[in-house]
Design an enzyme around this catalytic site. Structure first.
Site, mmCIF file in Angstrom:
data_model
loop_
_atom_site.group_PDB
_atom_site.id
_atom_site.type_symbol
_atom_site.label_atom_id
_atom_site.label_comp_id
_atom_site.label_asym_id
_atom_site.label_seq_id
_atom_site.Cartn_x
_atom_site.Cartn_y
_atom_site.Cartn_z
ATOM 1 N N HIS A 142 12.864 -12.775 76.758
ATOM 2 C CA HIS A 142 13.584 -13.368 77.899
ATOM 3 C C HIS A 142 13.982 -12.300 78.913
ATOM 4 O O HIS A 142 13.888 -12.497 80.119
ATOM 5 C CB HIS A 142 14.822 -14.116 77.385
ATOM 6 C CG HIS A 142 15.610 -14.803 78.431
ATOM 7 N ND1 HIS A 142 16.808 -14.311 78.903
ATOM 8 C CD2 HIS A 142 15.363 -15.945 79.116
ATOM 9 C CE1 HIS A 142 17.274 -15.122 79.834
ATOM 10 N NE2 HIS A 142 16.424 -16.116 79.991
ATOM 11 N N ILE A 156 21.009 -8.252 80.348
ATOM 12 C CA ILE A 156 21.184 -7.388 79.179
ATOM 13 C C ILE A 156 20.110 -7.732 78.148
ATOM 14 O O ILE A 156 19.912 -8.905 77.807
ATOM 15 C CB ILE A 156 22.601 -7.557 78.591
ATOM 16 C CG1 ILE A 156 23.640 -7.152 79.652
ATOM 17 C CG2 ILE A 156 22.765 -6.725 77.321
ATOM 18 C CD1 ILE A 156 25.067 -7.481 79.297
#
Length: 156
Positions: free
Chosen positions: A90, A84
């Site tokens: 990241h 997500i």
């Protein structure tokens, strides 16, 4: 001369299937795993012909799939996870590593691996894809069965 059409279906016969599912975001991956298992069993795959391996997160999926392919006799693997998007890069690093890792394993082991790793902007989107608006785990399992069947038809 007629065109030869080679396709697969979701009934490849007696096969052994591996599933690698991450535990991170388990409220989503558990639903995807359930969808994959239901799809496999609904298409004639016996429970004792399914091996499920849980790994910590999506980043660990490629190594887990590799170990499964090296240590169990499977016709193919369903890879399930969810990444997500957050406020840092990241997301891109994890998505790229998982995608590249799975692609490399497909070519290295010459076995189908279906990519059931969700990459969403938020939890709501992930939950929708894990059951509210279809189950991507089930879809990935069906895609794997079709790839195994297509390969059988291609080499026979």
């Amino acid at each position: 001369m007629a065109i030869e059409l080679i396709e697969g279906d979701t009934n490849p016969g007696k096969v052994k299937i591996g599933i690698v599912a991450s535990r991170w975001n388990s409220m989503i991956t558990d639903k995807m795993l359930e969808g994959a298992l239901n799809a496999l069993k609904g298409n004639g795959i016996a429970e004792n012909d399914i091996t499920v391996v849980r790994c910590p997160g999506s980043y660990e999926i490629p190594l887990t799939v590799q170990k499964l392919l090296e240590h169990r006799e499977v016709s193919g693997v369903v890879a399930l996870g969810v990444v997500i998007r957050g406020g840092t890069p990241h997301f891109e690093y994890v998505c790229d590593a998982v995608n590249r890792g799975i692609t490399d394993l497909i070519l290295k082991h010459n076995k189908p691996i279906s990519f059931g790793v969700l990459t969403t902007d938020d939890v709501k989107q992930a939950l929708e894809r894990a059951g509210d608006k279809g189950n991507k785990g089930g879809e990935a399992a069906l895609a794997l069965l079709e790839m195994i069947s297509m390969e059988q038809n291609l080499i026979s």
